[in-house]
Design a protein around this motif. Sequence first.
Motif, PDB file in Angstrom:
ATOM      1  N   TYR A 181       8.315  12.233   1.781  1.00 33.56           N
ATOM      2  CA  TYR A 181       8.837  11.207   0.878  1.00 33.56           C
ATOM      3  C   TYR A 181       8.353  11.478  -0.544  1.00 33.56           C
ATOM      4  CZ  TYR A 181      10.122   8.405   4.969  1.00 33.56           C
ATOM      5  OH  TYR A 181      10.688   7.953   6.135  1.00 33.56           O
ATOM      6  N   CYS A 182       9.154  11.020  -1.512  1.00 35.16           N
ATOM      7  CA  CYS A 182       8.787  11.196  -2.921  1.00 35.16           C
ATOM      8  C   CYS A 182       9.291  10.009  -3.728  1.00 35.16           C
ATOM      9  CB  CYS A 182       9.379  12.488  -3.468  1.00 35.16           C
ATOM     10  SG  CYS A 182       9.058  12.761  -5.228  1.00 35.16           S
ATOM     11  N   LEU A 183       8.416   9.404  -4.519  1.00 31.12           N
ATOM     12  CA  LEU A 183       8.844   8.383  -5.474  1.00 31.12           C
ATOM     13  C   LEU A 183       9.241   9.105  -6.758  1.00 31.12           C
ATOM     14  CD1 LEU A 183       9.075   5.330  -6.278  1.00 31.12           C
ATOM     15  CD2 LEU A 183       6.790   5.583  -7.267  1.00 31.12           C
TER      16      LEU A 183
ATOM     17  N   ARG B 271       3.319  10.037  -7.488  1.00 29.66           N
ATOM     18  CA  ARG B 271       4.646   9.970  -8.095  1.00 29.66           C
ATOM     19  C   ARG B 271       5.167  11.334  -8.520  1.00 29.66           C
ATOM     20  NH1 ARG B 271       0.716   7.734 -10.623  1.00 29.66           N
ATOM     21  NH2 ARG B 271       0.056   8.292 -12.738  1.00 29.66           N
ATOM     22  N   ASN B 272       6.458  11.498  -8.215  1.00 32.19           N
ATOM     23  CA  ASN B 272       7.171  12.747  -8.527  1.00 32.19           C
ATOM     24  C   ASN B 272       6.650  13.945  -7.742  1.00 32.19           C
ATOM     25  OD1 ASN B 272       8.886  11.487 -10.478  1.00 32.19           O
ATOM     26  ND2 ASN B 272       7.217  11.588 -11.963  1.00 32.19           N
ATOM     27  N   ARG B 273       5.865  13.667  -6.686  1.00 32.34           N
ATOM     28  CA  ARG B 273       5.417  14.733  -5.800  1.00 32.34           C
ATOM     29  C   ARG B 273       5.733  14.332  -4.355  1.00 32.34           C
ATOM     30  NH1 ARG B 273       0.659  13.896  -8.732  1.00 32.34           N
ATOM     31  NH2 ARG B 273      -0.454  13.297  -6.840  1.00 32.34           N
ATOM     32  N   TRP B 274       6.022  15.311  -3.533  1.00 37.74           N
ATOM     33  CA  TRP B 274       6.353  15.046  -2.138  1.00 37.74           C
ATOM     34  C   TRP B 274       5.094  14.785  -1.324  1.00 37.74           C
ATOM     35  CZ3 TRP B 274      11.189  14.080  -0.744  1.00 37.74           C
ATOM     36  CH2 TRP B 274      12.230  14.545  -1.572  1.00 37.74           C
TER      37      TRP B 274
ATOM     38  N   GLU C  80       0.827  -1.205   0.000  1.00 35.73           N
ATOM     39  CA  GLU C  80       0.000   0.000   0.000  1.00 35.73           C
ATOM     40  C   GLU C  80       0.863   1.259   0.000  1.00 35.73           C
ATOM     41  OE1 GLU C  80      -3.789   2.126   2.274  1.00 35.73           O
ATOM     42  OE2 GLU C  80      -2.953   0.255   3.076  1.00 35.73           O
ATOM     43  N   LEU C  81       1.987   1.229   0.716  1.00 35.20           N
ATOM     44  CA  LEU C  81       2.883   2.383   0.691  1.00 35.20           C
ATOM     45  C   LEU C  81       3.387   2.636  -0.722  1.00 35.20           C
ATOM     46  CD1 LEU C  81       4.581   4.616   2.006  1.00 35.20           C
ATOM     47  CD2 LEU C  81       6.346   2.877   2.446  1.00 35.20           C
ATOM     48  N   PHE C  82       3.791   1.562  -1.403  1.00 37.72           N
ATOM     49  CA  PHE C  82       4.239   1.718  -2.779  1.00 37.72           C
ATOM     50  C   PHE C  82       3.124   2.286  -3.655  1.00 37.72           C
ATOM     51  CE2 PHE C  82       4.767  -0.082  -7.094  1.00 37.72           C
ATOM     52  CZ  PHE C  82       5.947   0.562  -7.441  1.00 37.72           C
TER      53      PHE C  82
ATOM     54  N   ASP D 196      12.914   9.124  -2.290  1.00 38.26           N
ATOM     55  CA  ASP D 196      13.733  10.154  -1.653  1.00 38.26           C
ATOM     56  C   ASP D 196      13.034  10.688  -0.398  1.00 38.26           C
ATOM     57  OD1 ASP D 196      15.419   9.752  -3.756  1.00 38.26           O
ATOM     58  OD2 ASP D 196      15.020  11.670  -4.747  1.00 38.26           O
ATOM     59  N   TYR D 197      13.859  11.196   0.532  1.00 42.87           N
ATOM     60  CA  TYR D 197      13.328  11.765   1.777  1.00 42.87           C
ATOM     61  C   TYR D 197      13.953  13.124   2.020  1.00 42.87           C
ATOM     62  CZ  TYR D 197      12.173  12.341   6.722  1.00 42.87           C
ATOM     63  OH  TYR D 197      11.702  12.815   7.919  1.00 42.87           O
ATOM     64  N   SER D 198      13.111  14.110   2.280  1.00 39.31           N
ATOM     65  CA  SER D 198      13.606  15.458   2.555  1.00 39.31           C
ATOM     66  C   SER D 198      12.509  16.274   3.216  1.00 39.31           C
ATOM     67  CB  SER D 198      14.051  16.140   1.249  1.00 39.31           C
ATOM     68  OG  SER D 198      14.513  17.452   1.496  1.00 39.31           O
TER      69      SER D 198
END
Length: 377
Positions: A226-228, A173-176, A164-166, A220-222
Motif C-alpha cells: 500500500y502507498c499513501l 507517505r509516497n513510499r510503498w 493508526e493505519l492512516f 494505492d495498492y499494488s
Amino acid sequence: MRAILVDDENPALLQLDRLIQGDGRIEIAGKFTQVRAALEHAEGIPVDIAFLDIEMPGLNGLEAAERLHAIHPGIQVVFVTAYNQYAIEAFEVNAIDYLLKPVDPERFAKTVSRLEARLAPQQETAAPVLVRQDPQVICFKRIEVLDGTGSGSRLKWRTQKAQELFALLVHHRNRWVAKDQILMTLWPELSADKAVTQLHTSVYQVRKMLKAWGLGSTVDYSHESYCLVQREVEVDVDRFLRDTAMEEIRDLRDLQRLQSGLAQYQGDYLEEHDYGWAMSAREELRRQFVRSSLLAAEYEQAVGQARKALDRLLGLQSVEPFSDEVCRKVLLSYLQAGETGEAQRHYDAFVRVLSEELDAEPEMETMMLAEKYFRIG
C-alpha cells in the motif's frame, strides 16, 4: 477593515506596516509603541482589528486585548510574538490568530483572509463564510487532519486502528509499505484471516475519509503493498524539515524561515499515541528541533537580541530538561547579561532535576563552567 498596530519595537512595527501596505486590504488607523496610548486612541475611533505584541513593558498584549474587547466588543485581535508558547494564552482571550516574528508574508496573507471572512457582513440566513486553505495533516503531538475550510474542523476516526493505519501510511507517505509489514505492525496478535479482514476494513475507512474530506490524496495498492500518494495536502513534518534544513543563519530571512519551521513543532512526533514504530522518527525530529533552536538562539545573540535568545533557550530547557548542552547555553546567556544570580539559580535547579529524576550529575564541562563562576557546595 481598520487596524491599530501596537509593538514597543519600531522595527517590528515597520515590518507589519509594510506587510499591510503590500496586502492592501487593511487601513492602518494608528501605530503605537505604548499600550496606553493605543487604548486612548481606540476609545475615540472605530477599530476592527488590533495587531498586538505580547511581550511589552507595563501593560502586556494579553491585558491590552482584554481592555480592547471592553472598548470594542467586536474587535478582532491578532497577536504578534517571537514565542509560540503564548499561542494557548492568546486564544483564551479570543484572539483570531497569532503571528510569529519576523512575520512570514504568506502566513500574514492567510491571517488577513481569516480577518476578512470574520468581518465580512453576512445576512442572518447566509451560511458562514469560510476561507479555503490547503488541508493539512498534523503529526506533531498527535495525528490530526485539518479540513482546509478555515473552520478548524478536525477529523474524527471511527476506530483507533483506522487512525493508526492512516498515521502509518502518512509516516511512509509516497513510499510503498508491504501488506505483511502492516499486518505485523498493527495486528500482530490476530490470526492471518482476521488481520486481513481488519486491514481491508481500515483501508476502506481511510479511503472514504480522504474522499469525503477532499484531501486529494489516495491509498494505492499494488504488488501486495500500500502507498499513501500525497496530493494537495501538506504534512507539518515536511514543512518543519524543509524550513529547518540549514547549517547556518546568514541573514534575517534565514531566521524567519527557521522560525517558521520551528513553529510547526507543537510537541513530539505522535507523542500522544503509543505507536512503537514511530519512536525512532520521534527522537530524530526532537534532535532536529534542539539543533535548530540552538542555531536560532546563537544567531539572536550574535545580532544583539540576547533576551530573545535567552527566552528561547529557557523554553528549550523545558523541552530538554536533562540536556547539559542547553543548560550551558542558558548559563552563558545569563552570564553575558550580567545576571550571575539567575545563572546560579538555574544551575542549582538543573543539578536537582538530574539528581531527583535520573540519580545523575551534570557533565564535567558543565560543572567546570559552574565552578568558574559560582560558589559550589
